[in-house]
Structure formats: C-alpha cells, structure tokens
Scaffold this active site. Sequence first.
Site, PDB file in Angstrom:
ATOM      1  N   LYS A 116     -24.814 108.508  67.380  1.00 48.75           N
ATOM      2  CA  LYS A 116     -26.079 107.822  67.141  1.00 48.75           C
ATOM      3  C   LYS A 116     -26.593 108.020  65.722  1.00 48.75           C
ATOM      4  O   LYS A 116     -27.268 107.151  65.181  1.00 48.75           O
ATOM      5  CB  LYS A 116     -27.104 108.280  68.182  1.00 48.75           C
ATOM      6  CG  LYS A 116     -26.667 107.878  69.597  1.00 48.75           C
ATOM      7  CD  LYS A 116     -27.819 107.788  70.551  1.00 48.75           C
ATOM      8  CE  LYS A 116     -28.251 109.122  71.053  1.00 48.75           C
ATOM      9  NZ  LYS A 116     -29.319 109.016  72.059  1.00 48.75           N
ATOM     10  N   LYS A 158     -32.357 115.148  68.662  1.00 48.42           N
ATOM     11  CA  LYS A 158     -31.494 114.337  69.528  1.00 48.42           C
ATOM     12  C   LYS A 158     -30.022 114.647  69.312  1.00 48.42           C
ATOM     13  O   LYS A 158     -29.575 114.847  68.170  1.00 48.42           O
ATOM     14  CB  LYS A 158     -31.734 112.834  69.261  1.00 48.42           C
ATOM     15  CG  LYS A 158     -33.162 112.407  69.549  1.00 48.42           C
ATOM     16  CD  LYS A 158     -33.403 110.958  69.156  1.00 48.42           C
ATOM     17  CE  LYS A 158     -33.034 110.003  70.279  1.00 48.42           C
ATOM     18  NZ  LYS A 158     -33.517 108.621  69.981  1.00 48.42           N
ATOM     19  N   GLU A 288     -30.568 103.005  69.616  1.00 43.23           N
ATOM     20  CA  GLU A 288     -29.124 103.134  69.808  1.00 43.23           C
ATOM     21  C   GLU A 288     -28.562 101.834  70.354  1.00 43.23           C
ATOM     22  O   GLU A 288     -29.298 100.959  70.796  1.00 43.23           O
ATOM     23  CB  GLU A 288     -28.790 104.286  70.779  1.00 43.23           C
ATOM     24  CG  GLU A 288     -29.243 104.043  72.204  1.00 43.23           C
ATOM     25  CD  GLU A 288     -28.506 104.920  73.219  1.00 43.23           C
ATOM     26  OE1 GLU A 288     -27.416 105.450  72.922  1.00 43.23           O
ATOM     27  OE2 GLU A 288     -29.025 105.054  74.342  1.00 43.23           O
ATOM     28  N   ARG A 292     -21.438  98.777  76.315  1.00 47.41           N
ATOM     29  CA  ARG A 292     -20.898  98.661  77.680  1.00 47.41           C
ATOM     30  C   ARG A 292     -21.837  97.797  78.506  1.00 47.41           C
ATOM     31  O   ARG A 292     -22.888  97.406  78.039  1.00 47.41           O
ATOM     32  CB  ARG A 292     -20.847 100.065  78.295  1.00 47.41           C
ATOM     33  CG  ARG A 292     -22.224 100.745  78.217  1.00 47.41           C
ATOM     34  CD  ARG A 292     -22.295 102.026  79.006  1.00 47.41           C
ATOM     35  NE  ARG A 292     -23.426 102.862  78.659  1.00 47.41           N
ATOM     36  CZ  ARG A 292     -24.628 102.791  79.203  1.00 47.41           C
ATOM     37  NH1 ARG A 292     -24.886 101.885  80.129  1.00 47.41           N
ATOM     38  NH2 ARG A 292     -25.606 103.601  78.831  1.00 47.41           N
ATOM     39  N   ARG A 338     -34.350 101.127  90.649  1.00 46.76           N
ATOM     40  CA  ARG A 338     -33.184 101.991  90.887  1.00 46.76           C
ATOM     41  C   ARG A 338     -33.473 102.849  92.112  1.00 46.76           C
ATOM     42  O   ARG A 338     -34.438 103.611  92.133  1.00 46.76           O
ATOM     43  CB  ARG A 338     -32.938 102.904  89.682  1.00 46.76           C
ATOM     44  CG  ARG A 338     -32.572 102.166  88.410  1.00 46.76           C
ATOM     45  CD  ARG A 338     -32.013 103.137  87.379  1.00 46.76           C
ATOM     46  NE  ARG A 338     -31.859 102.494  86.088  1.00 46.76           N
ATOM     47  CZ  ARG A 338     -31.146 102.986  85.083  1.00 46.76           C
ATOM     48  NH1 ARG A 338     -30.511 104.153  85.241  1.00 46.76           N
ATOM     49  NH2 ARG A 338     -31.047 102.356  83.937  1.00 46.76           N
TER      50      ARG A 338
END
Length: 450
Positions: A116, A158, A288, A292, A338
Amino acid sequence: MFRKILVANRGEIAVRILRACRELGIATVAIYSEADRDAPHVHMADEAYCVGPAPAGQSYLNVAAIIEVAGKAGVDAVHPGYGFLAENAHFAAVCRSWGLTFIGPGPEAIEQMGLKSLARRRMAAAGVPVIPGTEEAVRDEAEALRAAAEIGYPVLVKAAAGGGGRGIRVAHDEAELREALAAAGREAAAAFGSGDLYLEKFLEEPRHVEVQVLADAEGNVIHLGERECSVQRRRQKLLEESPSPAVSPDLRRRITEAAVRAAQAVNYVNAGTVEFLVDRHGNFYFIEMNTRIQVEHPVTELVTGIDLVKAQIAVAAGEPLPFHQDDVTFQGWAIECRINAEDPDNRFMPSPGTITAFVPPTGPGVRLDEGVRAGVAVQPYYDSLIAKLVAWGRDREEARRRMLRALSELRIEGVKTTAGLHRRLLEHPDFIAGRIHTRWLEDQVLGVTA
Ligand code: ADP
Ligand code: ADP
Ligand code: MG
C-alpha cells in the site's frame, strides 16, 4: 472461452463463482480442506479435490497442492475469489508459468497495488489524491516520530502489506505512536509476513466510498459507480450500499474519473476496486486498490445489471468488454448485509457450530449469496462470513424496507449471527438519514470506542 475452471476458495464466494461458471457452460473444479468435505461449494462443483488439513496455510493457501489439482483435473483457468491467494502475485505468476490463466490482473499490477505504501506513491504520481503521509515504509521509530510530527497528530500506523482491517493503529501523541508501531508491526508480521509500516494522517469521521472498475486487455477501462461502505466495526465492513447517499453528481464524476485513472496507471486488466475516504467537505483521498472481486460486489451488480464474475471470466479469456462507459446505466438502490456467524452481544465472538435450520428469504428484489446450508458446520478455521443478504429497491427507502422484510424472513439456527444487529442499524435514524461515517456503528450504535 475456458472449458474448465478451478475455484481456489471456499464459502459464499466459491459458490458465487461456481454459479457464474454454470451459467456460462464452463465445467468446474472445487478444492476443499479436510474440514470442508461436506461444504456447499464441494457439492456444487462438477469435481472436487481435497488439498490438505483444515488450517488454511495447509489447504487453501497450499499453492503446490492447488497447482497439482489443476494439472490433474486439466483446467484452463483458476479463479481465486477474495482473501486466500487472491492478492498473491507469486500465485498469479505460478499459474502463468504452468500455462493456467489466473482470473484477475497480472502479477505486475497485483504487486504494484499490493504494497500500500508503493501504491500511494504510484497514485500520487498519477495525479490521484492520497492522504498526507509517509512516502515509503518507515525504517525505525525515530523516523516514524519525525514523520508524525510533520504530518501532525493524530496519525494512523498502517501495515504496508495489510488487508482485512488488520495491522492498523491510531496514535494521538508520541507515546501512543511508540506503542502503535510495536503493536501494528507484530500484527502485520504475523498476518502478512511483513512488518513494514507507513504513516497516514488520521481522518476524523470520514466516509469509505469505493469505486468498482472493470478493464479489458484492449485498454477499455470503465467504472461501475460507487459503493458506500462506512458501516464498519474495527475497520471491517458490515453493510454496504450503492449508490452512496453522500455522493453528489459532481463528486461522483470526479471520484469515478480518479478511479479510472488509478487503474490506467498500472495497466490494470480485470475487475478491481479503488478505495477512497471522503471528508465532510467532499474531498476524497485514495487509500488502496483491491485487485480482486470484492465481498460487496453484488450491490453493484444489482444497480448496473452487470454480472461482475462473468465479466472477470470473459476478460481473463481475452474477450473485450461488451460495453463502453456510456452503455452502463444505473437503476435504483441496493443494500448488502454481511451475515457473520458472530455474537454481537458478546464482543462479536465467532460462533462456530452446526447450522440446524436455514431458511433463506425470497420474494421481490431479494438476493442471498450463501456459503452454508442446514446440517453443515460453520468452521472455526475461516472467516465468519456465512452469507450476504442483498436487497434492491427503486430508491434507498424501498431497498431499506425490503431488507428489513427479508431479514424478518431469514432464519438461521444453531449459530449466533449478525442479522439482528442489521435490523437495529437499518432502523436507526442516522442510517435512515444517511448520516454515517466509518466510526458511526461503534460510536453511535454499539456505544464503544474503537
Ligand atoms: P472487501 O474489501 O472485499 O470488503 P475484506 O476487507 O472484508 O473485503 O476482505 C475479504 C477477505 O479477504 C477477508 O477474509 C479478509 O480477511 C481477507 N483479506 C483481505 N485482504 C487481505 C490480505 N492482504 N491478506 C490476507 N487476507 C486478506
Ligand atoms: P485494509 O487494507 O485493511 O482494508 P484500508 O487502508 O482499506 O485497510 O482501511 C480500512 C479502513 O480503515 C477504512 O475503511 C477506514 O475506515 C479506516 N482508515 C484507513 N485509513 C484511514 C485514515 N487515514 N483515516 C481514518 N480512517 C482510516
Ligand atoms: Mg481496504
């Protein structure tokens, strides 16, 4: 087009990919761990092979075993899903060297975006706004302290190789920064095999807005609008929607244009997501790119009518995208909840166990992407996501009410789930008004500080 695809994943995303293959008339091969012998994805595939014991490191991440199955079964391509090997440039390269098509971007693009700190540099160079922070990973504590003083507290530490909300810590002063560096470094080394850390200015109460992009090998790069993912706990998304209630037509034009530019800068091919934080003044900053398919892709599918997994497969097979930007139209509103096997009343402890009853909601405007069924055990070894409930409506309010209706029909017994929490937050006045930010759930609904 491919004849046979190996799905290198498990759970709901493996099922999702198998469904796309079946619609395309492509034969399928599943892999499974010893714990997943009876899992739905195993039954849904045309062929299935065991690749090792329950721990993912010995099965779903076992590159040698997976490549061996691909050879034995004679597949042309491998779909990695998300998590596991999806953002592993080495795996993408190994597939290529064995003559297998990796259904995703090339190893070069995965590498450029996977670190990142490197991605931030590439994006800044391409004219995409990034959050003020360090140019590279920090070498030691002294350098981190100097950088933080320059950026101004609070800062975020991070993990350069991070993902899934892990390896991130806030620091409000020097003492906290020292602790944050040690804690994030340990967590990152254990989770990602690299303890490299970088610093970013910590934004107060931002929104997480991300843009879905799709690119073919002929250089046609398009966006499919934005997703709002600000409902988070511990930096992990819980509920997502598209479009975002906070994005004006002007911001949408600018943020989607930046996302397309980001993808073009790394010669991106296939589906990807460019993640941004948006502050209360409408400024947006790249955080970021996920190279995918993403967990929350269904909300984009419902508002655009485009099947992202089928598009991934077609593009990987070398086909041009059958549409240009102007052909993409957006209709209505979609929300995804979710459903995790976790106990919201007990600090979201994972709740493994056998599912004794599973009744999916049906009816107008409702979609369920599930990785479980009645009689199957939720395993303690893997991610707790067991299903995603998605509702579509002509507008946000119809989607919201439809989701509440669907949640009232959903019955899952045997394990604790997040379904009840979703009902609570969908009825919260702030959510109804679209007044949310990345700390809203923790601060306003759960009443804890992260
Ligand atoms: P999304 O960004 O699609 O919403 P999440 O951040 O929830 O996805 O991650 C999806 C899955 O992938 C989770 O199981 C998460 O733990 C895993 N994951 C994401 N990034 C990484 C990474 N860099 N390394 C390992 N696992 C990851
Ligand atoms: P991951 O790779 O783990 O998904 P991200 O960089 O995408 O990590 O960040 C995950 C979440 O952490 C964001 O959605 C946001 O809630 C929070 N976050 C990340 N960077 C910042 C920042 N600079 N300021 C405030 N919150 C941040
Ligand atoms: Mg992220």
